[in-house]
Scaffold this motif. Structure first.
Motif, short mmCIF file in Angstrom:
data_model
loop_
_atom_site.label_atom_id
_atom_site.label_comp_id
_atom_site.label_asym_id
_atom_site.label_seq_id
_atom_site.Cartn_x
_atom_site.Cartn_y
_atom_site.Cartn_z
N HIS A 1 0.86 -1.18 0.00
CA HIS A 1 0.00 0.00 0.00
C HIS A 1 0.89 1.23 0.00
CE1 HIS A 1 -3.40 -2.58 1.01
NE2 HIS A 1 -2.62 -3.14 1.93
N SER A 2 0.65 2.15 -0.91
CA SER A 2 1.50 3.35 -0.98
C SER A 2 1.15 4.37 0.09
CB SER A 2 1.41 3.99 -2.36
OG SER A 2 0.09 4.45 -2.60
N GLY A 3 -0.10 4.35 0.58
CA GLY A 3 -0.52 5.39 1.50
C GLY A 3 -0.92 4.91 2.87
N GLN A 4 -0.51 3.69 3.26
CA GLN A 4 -0.89 3.24 4.59
C GLN A 4 0.08 2.22 5.15
OE1 GLN A 4 -4.63 1.15 4.84
NE2 GLN A 4 -4.26 -0.02 3.00
N GLU A 5 0.18 2.25 6.47
CA GLU A 5 0.87 1.20 7.21
C GLU A 5 -0.14 0.08 7.40
OE1 GLU A 5 3.71 2.62 10.58
OE2 GLU A 5 1.83 3.76 10.72
N GLU A 6 0.37 -1.10 7.76
CA GLU A 6 -0.51 -2.21 8.06
C GLU A 6 0.14 -3.07 9.13
OE1 GLU A 6 -3.65 -4.49 5.25
OE2 GLU A 6 -1.58 -4.63 4.61
N VAL A 7 -0.68 -3.70 9.96
CA VAL A 7 -0.22 -4.62 10.99
C VAL A 7 -1.00 -5.91 10.84
CG1 VAL A 7 -0.11 -5.09 13.49
CG2 VAL A 7 0.38 -2.79 12.64
N TYR A 8 -0.28 -7.04 10.89
CA TYR A 8 -0.93 -8.35 10.93
C TYR A 8 -0.71 -8.92 12.32
CZ TYR A 8 -0.74 -8.49 5.73
OH TYR A 8 -0.87 -8.24 4.39
N VAL A 9 -1.76 -9.56 12.86
CA VAL A 9 -1.67 -10.26 14.14
C VAL A 9 -2.15 -11.69 13.91
CG1 VAL A 9 -2.44 -10.36 16.54
CG2 VAL A 9 -2.12 -8.13 15.44
N ILE A 10 -1.29 -12.65 14.17
CA ILE A 10 -1.64 -14.06 14.00
C ILE A 10 -2.50 -14.47 15.21
CG2 ILE A 10 -0.77 -16.43 13.73
CD1 ILE A 10 0.11 -14.44 11.47
N VAL A 11 -3.72 -14.93 14.95
CA VAL A 11 -4.59 -15.33 16.05
C VAL A 11 -4.74 -16.84 16.17
CG1 VAL A 11 -5.87 -13.16 16.10
CG2 VAL A 11 -6.71 -15.02 14.69
N ARG A 12 -4.40 -17.56 15.10
CA ARG A 12 -4.44 -19.03 15.14
C ARG A 12 -3.45 -19.57 14.13
NH1 ARG A 12 -6.11 -22.80 12.09
NH2 ARG A 12 -7.26 -21.45 10.68
#
Length: 129
Positions: free
Chosen positions: A58-69
């Motif tokens: 994404h050119s205009g945003q940060e992103e966070v992934y959280v592994i839940v399973r």
């Protein structure tokens, strides 16, 4: 006056079939469902050992992934990072990445912040061995 929206992510439509994504993945994009203005939230589910067939950024945003399973390997640029349950990984703007589920599959939340929910560049076959 308080402002909030409550939504069960399992009740959000799986959009993977509408985007011709493989049956081994589910993609529940909840930005609209939770009435996010600049906040995006998605629930992603991948079958065991399945790798998403494209990288994206994404050119205009940060992103966070959280592994839940489960677990996953995530290719970030030229590096592959192993993640387990409750691990979180942040991607800066313009950072290409891709996800491959571990042997038991993976379920993860993706949080993003940006003005344009269509801000995504996808590259088919970006992660090849």
């Amino acid at each position: 006056m308080s402002s909030y929206t409550k939504k069960n992510l399992r009740d959000v439509e799986d959009m993977a079939p509408k985007f011709d994504m493989p049956a081994e993945m589910e993609a529940r994009f909840a930005r609209s469902a939770i009435e996010g203005e600049t906040l995006g939230l998605s629930l992603m589910t991948l079958a065991p050992n399945f790798r998403i067939p494209f990288g994206h950024k994404h050119s205009g945003q940060e992103e966070v992934y959280v592994i839940v399973r489960g677990s996953a390997r995530i290719k970030v640029g030229d590096e592959v990072v192993a993640l387990g349950e409750w691990d979180a990984i942040r991607f800066g703007k313009d950072t290409m990445r891709n996800v491959q589920a571990g042997p038991d599959g993976v379920e993860y939340l993706a949080f993003g912040a940006g003005e344009d929910p269509r801000d995504a560049e996808m590259v088919a076959g970006w992660w090849s061995d």
